[in-house]
Design an enzyme around this catalytic site. Structure first.
Site, PDB file in Angstrom:
ATOM      1  N   ASP A 169      31.774  71.295 -50.531  1.00 55.34           N
ATOM      2  CA  ASP A 169      33.193  70.937 -50.386  1.00 55.34           C
ATOM      3  C   ASP A 169      33.891  70.964 -51.738  1.00 55.34           C
ATOM      4  O   ASP A 169      33.254  70.800 -52.786  1.00 55.34           O
ATOM      5  CB  ASP A 169      33.331  69.500 -49.847  1.00 55.34           C
ATOM      6  CG  ASP A 169      32.694  69.321 -48.497  1.00 55.34           C
ATOM      7  OD1 ASP A 169      32.565  70.312 -47.768  1.00 55.34           O
ATOM      8  OD2 ASP A 169      32.323  68.166 -48.189  1.00 55.34           O
TER       9      ASP A 169
HETATM   10  N1  URA Z   1      27.677  67.438 -47.176  1.00 52.55           N
HETATM   11  C1  URA Z   1      28.978  67.166 -47.404  1.00 52.55           C
HETATM   12  O1  URA Z   1      29.533  66.257 -46.809  1.00 52.55           O
HETATM   13  N2  URA Z   1      29.628  67.932 -48.287  1.00 52.55           N
HETATM   14  C2  URA Z   1      29.062  68.945 -48.983  1.00 52.55           C
HETATM   15  O2  URA Z   1      29.716  69.592 -49.797  1.00 52.55           O
HETATM   16  C3  URA Z   1      27.703  69.210 -48.734  1.00 52.55           C
HETATM   17  C4  URA Z   1      27.037  68.439 -47.824  1.00 52.55           C
END
Ligand code: URA
Length: 280
Positions: free
Chosen positions: A121
């Protein structure tokens, strides 16, 4: 037994590469030890080329031969590069961002062109692979292979033992229950500190999975850092830094993907097949 997955390789063949090389030389470059050690692997019958057991003296075209050691595919093409970077918060994991935000492509050399393996993310930090090795990328992102990834989550409050158990045993998300995971409290909120640190290891790659798991137990994530991808970790890589993987690290990733690809009966409850790998 799997074992040879094909996938897109974005880098054109290296025209200067010889059409055929001694098998032990290709294996040594891929991280299997000295040429002598690789000759021993071949002599022991542990190396296969295009599905046939290789013999000493064999030559291969590393651009096209499907080479495996003990049944595990080997990355043999000379033009392949494998980078690991420490993605900082605020950088997007796409090749191009229509909103003009910085992308992970800006963290690594522009040539040869690579692509990110899986996704973190915008606000997630930590280890991210970038490569032009389509075979490895496909293995690592295919839901069936489910290579473990470990995250350090700074969460609000202090998760109780029961809340941690829910993370381990599976929480209900809107796209279904999560598979068993590992979760441990590594630092509890105390004094002025209102957040705790939880280490979570998952083998699924659902969208924003760790954040949603923590929301589900009532401890929203304040900060999320990926610290491990299968066998790969590097606590010394500063945010924004990258490095090339050692051949032995590439080999370990292939092996981890291979080991994680335990066959799941079609339609079995909790089957990983069919789940999308969008997070990671
Ligand atoms: N889980 C999440 O919530 N975000 C990420 O970027 C990777 C795994």
């Amino acid at each position: 037994m799997r074992r040879w997955a094909t996938g897109p390789v974005t880098t054109p063949p290296d025209d200067a590469a010889p059409a055929s090389e001694r098998l032990q030389k290709v294996l040594a470059r891929a991280g299997f030890g000295s040429r002598r050690a690789c000759e021993e692997l071949i002599a022991a019958g542990r190396v296969q080329v295009d599905g046939q057991v290789a013999v000493l003296g064999d030559r291969v075209d590393p651009m096209s031969a499907a080479i495996a050691v003990d049944g595990v595919a080997v990355a043999s093409r000379p033009g392949l590069v494998h980078y690991v970077c420490n993605k900082p918060r605020g950088v997007v994991t796409t090749a191009h961002d229509p909103q003009g935000r910085p992308t992970v492509m800006g963290l690594v050399p522009p040539e040869p062109r690579v692509f990110p393996v899986g996704r973190l993310d915008l606000d997630t930090e930590g280890l991210l692979l970038l490569t032009n090795d389509g075979d490895l990328a496909q293995l690592l992102t295919h839901p069936r292979h489910g290579v473990e990834k470990t995250y350090l989550a700074e969460v609000e409050g202090v998760p109780s033992p029961a809340a941690l158990r829910r993370l381990r045993e599976g929480v209900d998300l809107d796209d279904g229950p999560t598979a068993p995971a590992r979760a441990a409290l590594v630092q509890a909120a105390a004094g002025d500190r209102t957040t705790s640190a939880v280490e979570i290891t998952i083998h699924e790659g659902r969208n924003r999975q760790v954040r949603r798991m923590c929301d589900a137990i009532g401890h929203p994530v304040q900060r999320l850092v990926r610290t491990r991808i299968g066998p790969l970790h590097d606590a010394r890589l500063a945010p924004g830094e990258w490095r090339t993987l050692e051949p032995r690290e590439v080999r370990a990733l292939y092996e981890a993907a291979d080991a994680a690809a335990a066959p799941t009966p079609p339609g079995a409850a909790g089957s990983r097949a069919g789940r999308s790998e969008s997070g990671g």
